[in-house]
Write an enzyme that holds these catalytic residues in place. Structure first.
Site, mmCIF file in Angstrom:
data_model
loop_
_atom_site.group_PDB
_atom_site.id
_atom_site.type_symbol
_atom_site.label_atom_id
_atom_site.label_comp_id
_atom_site.label_asym_id
_atom_site.label_seq_id
_atom_site.Cartn_x
_atom_site.Cartn_y
_atom_site.Cartn_z
ATOM 1 N N GLY A 26 -12.866 7.875 -27.106
ATOM 2 C CA GLY A 26 -11.636 8.396 -26.519
ATOM 3 C C GLY A 26 -11.045 9.581 -27.265
ATOM 4 O O GLY A 26 -9.902 9.959 -27.030
ATOM 5 N N HIS A 54 -16.573 -5.050 -28.217
ATOM 6 C CA HIS A 54 -16.124 -3.656 -28.145
ATOM 7 C C HIS A 54 -15.149 -3.389 -29.298
ATOM 8 O O HIS A 54 -14.400 -4.276 -29.694
ATOM 9 C CB HIS A 54 -15.447 -3.384 -26.800
ATOM 10 N N GLU A 106 -21.323 2.522 -30.815
ATOM 11 C CA GLU A 106 -20.117 3.272 -30.489
ATOM 12 C C GLU A 106 -19.338 3.548 -31.781
ATOM 13 O O GLU A 106 -18.554 2.697 -32.219
ATOM 14 C CB GLU A 106 -19.228 2.462 -29.534
ATOM 15 N N ASN A 153 -17.457 1.515 -18.650
ATOM 16 C CA ASN A 153 -16.425 0.605 -19.129
ATOM 17 C C ASN A 153 -15.087 1.162 -18.648
ATOM 18 O O ASN A 153 -14.554 2.100 -19.240
ATOM 19 C CB ASN A 153 -16.479 0.523 -20.663
ATOM 20 N N TRP A 154 -14.581 0.572 -17.573
ATOM 21 C CA TRP A 154 -13.330 1.094 -16.996
ATOM 22 C C TRP A 154 -12.113 0.741 -17.848
ATOM 23 O O TRP A 154 -11.015 1.242 -17.596
ATOM 24 C CB TRP A 154 -13.131 0.544 -15.570
ATOM 25 N N LYS A 155 -12.299 -0.152 -18.818
ATOM 26 C CA LYS A 155 -11.176 -0.618 -19.645
ATOM 27 C C LYS A 155 -10.050 -1.094 -18.731
ATOM 28 O O LYS A 155 -10.322 -1.606 -17.652
ATOM 29 C CB LYS A 155 -10.747 0.473 -20.641
ATOM 30 N N GLU A 172 -12.414 -1.976 -29.416
ATOM 31 C CA GLU A 172 -11.000 -2.264 -29.105
ATOM 32 C C GLU A 172 -10.721 -3.766 -29.211
ATOM 33 O O GLU A 172 -9.633 -4.178 -29.610
ATOM 34 C CB GLU A 172 -10.654 -1.723 -27.705
ATOM 35 N N SER A 223 -17.093 9.316 -26.146
ATOM 36 C CA SER A 223 -16.889 10.650 -25.561
ATOM 37 C C SER A 223 -18.148 11.217 -24.897
ATOM 38 O O SER A 223 -18.413 12.413 -24.989
ATOM 39 C CB SER A 223 -16.337 11.613 -26.607
ATOM 40 N N GLY A 234 -16.625 5.442 -21.300
ATOM 41 C CA GLY A 234 -15.246 5.052 -21.011
ATOM 42 C C GLY A 234 -14.601 6.037 -20.058
ATOM 43 O O GLY A 234 -14.844 6.004 -18.849
ATOM 44 N N GLY A 235 -13.801 6.953 -20.593
ATOM 45 C CA GLY A 235 -13.006 7.878 -19.786
ATOM 46 C C GLY A 235 -13.761 8.555 -18.644
ATOM 47 O O GLY A 235 -13.271 8.589 -17.508
HETATM 48 P P1 13P Z 1 -14.891 7.089 -24.134
HETATM 49 O O1 13P Z 1 -16.115 7.419 -23.333
HETATM 50 O O2 13P Z 1 -13.617 7.249 -23.372
HETATM 51 O O3 13P Z 1 -14.889 7.774 -25.454
HETATM 52 O O4 13P Z 1 -14.971 5.500 -24.463
HETATM 53 C C1 13P Z 1 -16.134 4.984 -24.968
HETATM 54 C C2 13P Z 1 -16.068 3.511 -24.896
HETATM 55 O O5 13P Z 1 -15.268 2.889 -25.566
HETATM 56 C C3 13P Z 1 -16.968 2.836 -23.965
HETATM 57 O O6 13P Z 1 -17.000 1.472 -24.204
#
Ligand code: 13P
Length: 245
Positions: A172, A94, A166, A9-11, A96, A207, A228-229
């Site tokens: 994050g 998600h 999640e 997930n590149w956000k 967010e 994470s 994510g990250g």
């Molecule tokens: P991180 O891997 O940056 O914690 O993010 C997880 C995420 O929200 C994937 O959708």
């Protein structure tokens, strides 16, 4: 036997040039690592086409979609449009989207239905906040998020579908759920899915890094990761994908 799936997930990160470079490095990393996992890349909407042209062994996904099939919905993107751009998956609900854009369980369920109706594979995100965990409400919150989808009574609700657990407090923050904490919730989610849940891939997100992927994937109900990250770093993400080998 469920195949391991690792989704990126590149956000809202990167540029077109960044996307191309990351994909090129990832493709060669997956090939040389003889990575057996299924890999899904979810870039920002404007880069779907760029990524679609460079997929290699990975598949394309979106980070969101509209619950509507078409019409006067400025700024929205439908499931059909995503399919038309080469996407096969879409992240739905998600945390967010839930917390920053007010998506509640009902809207998330409607988006899930829209994805299924169009033939896109939804990646349904569920998970509790820190406050909810500390109040001992983790399983209750996750059950409510899943039940909102079950309540729609869709045909074959959990076939061609993915669920991602999640925990919001792990996203994050660098604080990963322990493999035991994650396994407990994954097992519970699988029970909630009913009979079809035996074949549904349930991913862990929050994470995930190269250093913790293997121990997470070793748990019986953890079928991969939503990253994510770490998905923005080719080497790190390749290692996570190959941790399933
Ligand atoms: P991180 O891997 O940056 O914690 O993010 C997880 C995420 O929200 C994937 O959708």
């Amino acid at each position: 036997m469920r195949k391991t799936l690792v989704a990126a997930n590149w956000k809202m990160h990167g540029t077109k040039a960044f996307a191309v470079e990351l994909l090129e490095k990832l493709n060669s990393g997956l090939e040389s690592g003889k990575c057996s996992a299924q890999v899904v890349i979810c870039p920002p909407y404007p880069y779907l086409g760029v990524v679609a042209d460079k997929m290699g062994q990975a598949e394309l996904g979106a980070q969101n979609l509209s619950e509507q099939p078409s019409g006067a919905y400025t700024g929205e993107v439908s499931a059909e449009m995503l399919l038309d751009c080469g996407a096969r998956y879409a992240i739905i609900g998600h945390s967010e989207r839930r917390s920053l854009y007010g998506e509640g369980n009902e809207l998330v369920a409607a988006k899930y239905a829209a994805a299924k109706a169009a033939g896109l594979i939804p990646i349904l995100c569920v998970g509790e906040s820190l406050e909810e965990r500390e109040a001992g409400k983790t399983l209750q919150i996750v059950a409510e998020q899943i039940q909102a989808v079950i309540a729609l009574g869709l045909p074959e609700t959990w076939q061609n579908a993915v669920v991602a657990y999640e925990p919001v407090w792990a996203i994050g923050t660098g604080k990963t759920a322990t493999p035991e904490q994650a396994q407990e919730v994954h097992q519970f989610i699988r029970q909630q899915l009913g009979e079809a849940g035996g074949a549904t891939q349930i991913l862990y997100g929050g994470s995930v890094k190269a250093a913790n992927a293997e121990e997470l994937f070793a748990k019986p109900d953890i079928d991969g990761a939503l990253v994510g990250g770490a998905s923005l770093k080719a080497d790190e993400f390749t290692k996570i994908c190959c941790a399933a080998n």
